[in-house]
Write an enzyme that holds these catalytic residues in place. Structure first.
Site, short mmCIF file in Angstrom:
data_model
loop_
_atom_site.label_atom_id
_atom_site.label_comp_id
_atom_site.label_asym_id
_atom_site.label_seq_id
_atom_site.Cartn_x
_atom_site.Cartn_y
_atom_site.Cartn_z
N HIS A 135 0.80 -1.21 0.00
CA HIS A 135 0.00 0.00 0.00
C HIS A 135 0.84 1.26 0.00
O HIS A 135 0.43 2.28 -0.53
CB HIS A 135 -1.03 -0.03 1.13
N CYS A 191 -9.40 -2.48 -11.55
CA CYS A 191 -9.03 -1.41 -10.61
C CYS A 191 -7.76 -1.71 -9.85
O CYS A 191 -7.36 -0.96 -8.98
CB CYS A 191 -10.18 -1.13 -9.65
C1 PEP Z 1 -6.61 -5.18 -5.69
O1 PEP Z 1 -6.43 -6.13 -4.93
O2 PEP Z 1 -6.25 -5.18 -6.88
C2 PEP Z 1 -7.27 -3.95 -5.20
C3 PEP Z 1 -7.59 -2.99 -6.02
O3 PEP Z 1 -7.49 -3.87 -3.85
P1 PEP Z 1 -6.38 -3.50 -2.76
O4 PEP Z 1 -5.12 -3.12 -3.48
O5 PEP Z 1 -6.92 -2.38 -1.93
O6 PEP Z 1 -6.26 -4.77 -2.00
#
Ligand code: PEP
Ligand code: MG
Length: 753
Positions: free
Chosen positions: A361, A673
């Site tokens: 993240h 996404c």
């Molecule tokens: C993903 O897993 O691709 C996603 C968009 O969610 P996150 O990165 O918040 O887990």
């Protein structure tokens, strides 16, 4: 032998540079095992020659000059096999090579041990004896342990360029390798981010007030003594007697003089107290770590724990005031999102983390902020990065420490070209995201992780494709109230109205823990996360959904997305809860309407069940970050396996193909996404696969738009047709790179224009 080992490790750690460390080691080892010669050869990274870098026993004039070509002699054999070699009579070995420049007489006893770090041979530690001598097992393990010690010091020296002078060979630019986290290049100065009580991440810093540092350290030690004594009394009767012994041992260590005196000595040499503490704790812990006895080895963690306790007291007495230079490159063992957010954004030019990968993240955050980042630089000497000049290359995942003028000039040029490229891309603002044959390919924004300013809410986004709702939950010390959530969501929905906004329900667990809702698990990514927590705690889910529905009254642009779906039952149950929240609000007199509901495809089972899932919802959106992690069985935050994590893997592309086909059966739109959506190398593939829209961090949108506007859908289909047949991610990557280069868009995936 153990005492000697302890002493050598300590002296080597205290050496100010690698040259001194090597000189210390050869002298002390020679004494310790009473041999005639001890030498260190360092393997030149380019030529693979083994250069004599230090010796006690051979001619000093030969040091730095004698270079054994790769594979030559017994030293070459040790380096080649990466295994120790212990022979009583070396000249009788077929690979024996006599080197006269070193003043060698006929040495017979030979023990050579490779110096290895991360599977790479960095050099060879050698001991020799004039007489016949086969070294004992104890002696072999002794030299072995020291070679492992040296490996870390050599890696650090390699990164700083110090090694070049030791081997007196001219070298190209030196850099440390990590993984690309966020594209772009930056030149700046390191600021080390460290967590409270994170001893390992404490940087070296000079102090000019030695007396004050000593006093602070001693006060912290007595505070810990106090804590431990109280803890011991409180726990008596509650824990078994043998566990008391631990408290006694720790108290003994604090009361006895070595730890305290050593730390004080280091402070007197000018080091600040936390740095001095780190060094002495490290030396103590390493002695335990090198022991054979499992129980004793385990004590190393107690020593480190003791260090953290002292540190905590030190830090609470002197709260952290960090001065951020205007070209801050934030460096840390594991840089956290909060630490990143602490740097004033106008001063932050880059991020380097020793752990993590491009989908951590913190990397996503860096991309959202448009700041280059390099992740998973496992050899990074974090403690020595404070105020060092650094260059980071977020395209190739490289970090240059104290770069040479030539490297700096090259990167200044690349940075300049990049500014020009960005300006060119900015010229596309306001133009539609459509292919050369006129097919619209709407681009949405991923947001929620940072409190972006309103400039990102520009017309270039068709809406919000992923609003991560975790942040307001993460920055508080309890679950936010419904009214607080209503305000948050209303702000976003209003800012984008009438464009659609997809709010994702809470996706905590995995790498997004809540401080006030601890989930202790061995395997958090396969554990309790996302909708699994929502189903177990419907009160949390219902509160959130109520807030979302209330926030959307009169706006009608809300869509709700469910993360981490692995089967249809979850969807059925969550839909029922959403309906229940809706009905209750209607009863309470709110003019809420039912939103569109979608699921994220992030778990392999959801790929295979996509038709059943699509039938139940209004849209699907592929979260390629998690989907890649689960398809390839690679933890997205683990730098050790980061090389295996690749969202351009043909398996990911084939899964996407299956999702698009399945959703199409029910005419449900498919978005992407995950971070793949913002990667210009993937844009054409996603267009060709028939994905309907992409959602990405603010930083990448213009580059993606540029790609969309440069290709036709029919060309995209041809490319995807070929890519789906490829066998490995590198093949796909090279294929897409050349497709972009052919269109003059190379600057979108590598430094420069
Ligand atoms: C993903 O897993 O691709 C996603 C968009 O969610 P996150 O990165 O918040 O887990
Ligand atoms: Mg996810």
């Amino acid at each position: 032998m153990l005492d000697t080992l302890h002493r050598i490790v300590k002296e080597v750690n205290a050496a100010p540079d690698l040259g001194k460390a090597l000189a210390t080691i050869v002298t002390l080892v020679k004494q310790a095992i009473s041999c005639d010669v001890c030498s260190v050869y360092l393997t030149d990274a380019d030529s693979r020659a083994n250069v004599l870098a230090a010796s006690d026993g051979l001619r000093q004039e030969a040091v730095g000059k004698v270079a054994l070509p790769p594979g030559r002699g017994l030293v070459g054999l040790v380096a080649e096999r990466a295994e120790p070699l212990n022979i009583g009579d070396a000249p009788s070995h077929p690979r024996y090579l006599r080197v006269t420049e070193t003043g060698e007489t006929h040495y017979r006893g030979f023990l050579g041990v490779p110096i290895i770090q991360n599977r790479k041979v960095l050099g060879v530690l050698v001991v020799r004896q004039e007489a016949l001598r086969e070294f004992t097992d104890d002696e072999v393990t002794f030299v072995f342990t020291l070679a492992a010690q040296l490996a870390g010091a050599i890696t650090h020296a390699q990164a700083s360029g110090e090694l070049d002078t030791l081997t007196t060979r001219s070298r190209g630019a030196r850099y440390l390798e990590g993984r690309p986290g966020s594209t772009g290049v930056s030149i700046g100065h390191g600021v080390v981010a460290y967590r409270m009580a994170d001893l390992e991440a404490i940087p070296d810093r000079n102090t000019d007030d030695i007396a004050a540092e000593c006093a602070a350290f001693r006060a912290a030690v007595s505070a810990v003594e106090d804590d431990l004594s109280k803890l011991k009394v409180r726990l008596s009767g509650e824990i078994p007697a043998e566990d008391h012994a631990l408290f006694d041992a720790l108290l003994l260590m604090l009361g006895g003089d070595t730890l305290v005196t050593e730390t004080v000595d280091l402070i007197k040499q000018g080091q600040w107290a936390p740095g001095a503490l780190r060094q002495s704790i490290d030396a103590h812990a390493q002695v335990f770590e090198s022991m054979e006895d499992v129980y004793l080895r385990e004590r190393a963690s107690d020593v480190r724990d003791l260090g953290r306790r002292i540190l905590m007291h030190l830090q609470s007495d002197s709260p952290q005031h960090i001065e951020y230079p205007t070209d801050t490159i934030l460096v840390g063992e594991e840089v956290s999102a909060v630490q990143l957010a602490e740097v004033p954004s106008e001063r932050l030019v880059g991020v380097v983390s020793a752990t993590g990968s491009s989908s951590s993240h913190v990397a996503i955050l860096a991309r959202a902020m448009g700041v280059p980042a390099v992740m998973g630089v496992s050899d990074l000497p974090v403690g020595r990065m404070e105020n060092r000049e650094l260059i980071i290359d977020g395209y190739r995942g490289r970090v240059y420490i104290a770069p040479t003028p030539a490297v700096r000039i090259e990167y200044e040029r690349l940075a300049e070209e990049e500014r020009a490229l960005t300006a060119e891309a900015e010229g596309l603002r306001g133009l539609p995201a459509e292919s050369t044959d006129g097919v619209a390919f709407p681009l949405f924004l991923n947001t929620g992780l940072v409190n972006e300013n309103n400039s990102v809410y520009s017309d270039d986004f068709a809406g919000i494709g992923l609003y991560r709702t975790e942040l307001p939950f993460m920055v508080r010390d309890r679950f936010p109230a419904e009214s607080v959530q209503v305000m948050n969501y209303r702000r976003v929905l209003e800012a984008f109205s009438p464009r659609p906004v997809i709010l994702r329900t809470l996706d905590i667990g995995g790498d997004k823990p809540l401080p006030y809702f601890p989930v202790e698990e061995q395997n958090p990514f396969l554990g309790w996360r996302g909708v699994r927590i929502s189903l177990a705690h419907p009160e949390i889910f219902l509160t959130q959904v109520r807030a979302m529905l209330r926030a959307a009254v009169d706006l009608d642009n809300l869509q709700i997305m469910l993360p981490m779906i692995s089967g249809v039952t979850e969807v059925d149950e969550l839909k029922m809860l959403i309906k229940r929240a809706h009905d209750e609000l209607v009863e309470e007199g709110y003019a809420v309407s039912m939103p569109s509901i979608g699921v994220m495809i992030e778990v392999p089972s959801a790929v295979y069940m996509v038709e059943e899932l699509a039938r139940r919802v209004d849209f699907v959106s592929v979260g390629t970050n998690d989907l890649t992690q689960y398809l390839l069985a690679v933890d997205r935050n683990n730098s050790r396996v980061a090389e295996l994590y690749d969202d351009l893997h043909p398996a990911v592309l084939r899964a996407l193909d299956q999702v698009v086909r399945g959703a199409r059966e029910f005419n449900r739109p498919v978005g992407v996404c995950g971070e793949l959506a913002g990667n210009p190398l993937a844009t054409i593939l996603l267009m060709g696969l028939g994905v309907d829209s992409l959602s990405m961090s603010a930083g990448g949108v213009m580059k993606v738009k540029w790609v969309v506007r440069s290709f036709s859908v029919s060309r995209a289909r041809q490319l995807v047709h070929a890519a789906l047949r490829m066998e490995d991610p590198q093949q796909v990557r090279r294929f897409m790179e050349s497709a972009l280069e052919d269109m003059g868009l190379g600057g979108l995936f590598r430094p420069g224009r």
